[in-house]
Scaffold this motif. Structure first.
Motif, mmCIF file in Angstrom:
data_model
loop_
_atom_site.group_PDB
_atom_site.id
_atom_site.type_symbol
_atom_site.label_atom_id
_atom_site.label_comp_id
_atom_site.label_asym_id
_atom_site.label_seq_id
_atom_site.Cartn_x
_atom_site.Cartn_y
_atom_site.Cartn_z
ATOM 1 N N SER A 88 76.035 45.456 41.373
ATOM 2 C CA SER A 88 76.021 44.996 42.755
ATOM 3 C C SER A 88 75.602 43.535 42.802
ATOM 4 N N PHE A 89 75.865 42.905 43.942
ATOM 5 C CA PHE A 89 75.445 41.526 44.149
ATOM 6 C C PHE A 89 73.972 41.525 44.530
ATOM 7 N N ASP A 90 73.216 40.571 43.993
ATOM 8 C CA ASP A 90 71.813 40.474 44.394
ATOM 9 C C ASP A 90 71.717 39.648 45.690
ATOM 10 N N LEU A 98 78.243 31.038 40.415
ATOM 11 C CA LEU A 98 78.946 31.557 41.586
ATOM 12 C C LEU A 98 79.327 30.445 42.558
ATOM 13 N N ALA A 118 81.250 44.527 40.811
ATOM 14 C CA ALA A 118 80.977 44.484 42.245
ATOM 15 C C ALA A 118 82.042 43.591 42.855
ATOM 16 N N GLU A 159 73.076 36.000 45.489
ATOM 17 C CA GLU A 159 74.545 35.965 45.404
ATOM 18 C C GLU A 159 75.177 36.286 46.754
ATOM 19 N N LEU A 160 74.665 37.311 47.431
ATOM 20 C CA LEU A 160 75.195 37.657 48.750
ATOM 21 C C LEU A 160 74.975 36.537 49.752
ATOM 22 N N SER A 209 80.523 48.466 45.217
ATOM 23 C CA SER A 209 79.694 48.443 44.009
ATOM 24 C C SER A 209 80.195 49.556 43.111
ATOM 25 N N ILE A 252 82.599 45.352 50.866
ATOM 26 C CA ILE A 252 81.830 45.243 49.623
ATOM 27 C C ILE A 252 81.922 46.574 48.889
ATOM 28 N N TYR A 260 81.643 35.775 37.125
ATOM 29 C CA TYR A 260 82.157 35.641 38.484
ATOM 30 C C TYR A 260 83.619 35.217 38.447
ATOM 31 N N LYS A 276 82.208 40.318 40.430
ATOM 32 C CA LYS A 276 81.106 40.111 39.489
ATOM 33 C C LYS A 276 81.249 41.164 38.403
ATOM 34 N N ILE A 332 77.674 33.936 49.117
ATOM 35 C CA ILE A 332 78.983 34.414 49.558
ATOM 36 C C ILE A 332 79.057 34.457 51.084
#
Length: 115
Positions: free
Chosen positions: A20-22, A99, A54, A25-26, A49, A47, A83, A72, A29
């Motif tokens: 998943s995106f941390d 990213l 992800a 990162e989120l 996961s 989204i 990425y 990811k 984005i």
């Protein structure tokens, strides 16, 4: 009468297997996503996961295929970078380790002449 503490839920190995995106990162984005929504370019996102990757998918309209997928893949960390931005046709537009640098390919697509 003695009270026993509640038994916790067993921790599933499945949760650790998902990518998943941390938060950072989120945030990166969603900052780009917000700018694109303000410009009227993008309207919806999704989204996912999964076990190996992800995905943040960007849509122009809800019922369409995604315009872009931001992926990811931690297994590619040591190689090309984990990425990637993938276009609607499945072509990888840019891949890398950073990213923010990878997302710049989407910002460059906004630069066009004014009529």
């Amino acid at each position: 009468m003695s009270v026993t503490p509640p038994t916790p839920f067993p921790i599933s190995d499945r949760l650790s297997e998902q990518v998943s995106f941390d938060r950072h990162e989120l945030s990166t984005i969603l900052t780009l996503y917000g700018r694109m929504v303000a410009l009227g370019e993008w309207r919806d996102y999704g989204i996912a996961s999964l076990r190996d990757l992800a995905v943040f998918s960007v849509f122009r309209r809800t019922a369409e295929h995604p315009l872009y997928r931001i992926e990811k893949r931690p297994k590619l960390r040591a190689r090309q970078g984990m990425y990637a931005v993938v276009g609607m046709d499945g072509q990888i537009l840019r891949r890398g380790h950073d990213l923010s640098a990878v997302l710049k390919v989407l910002e460059k697509r906004l630069i066009r002449p004014i009529d």
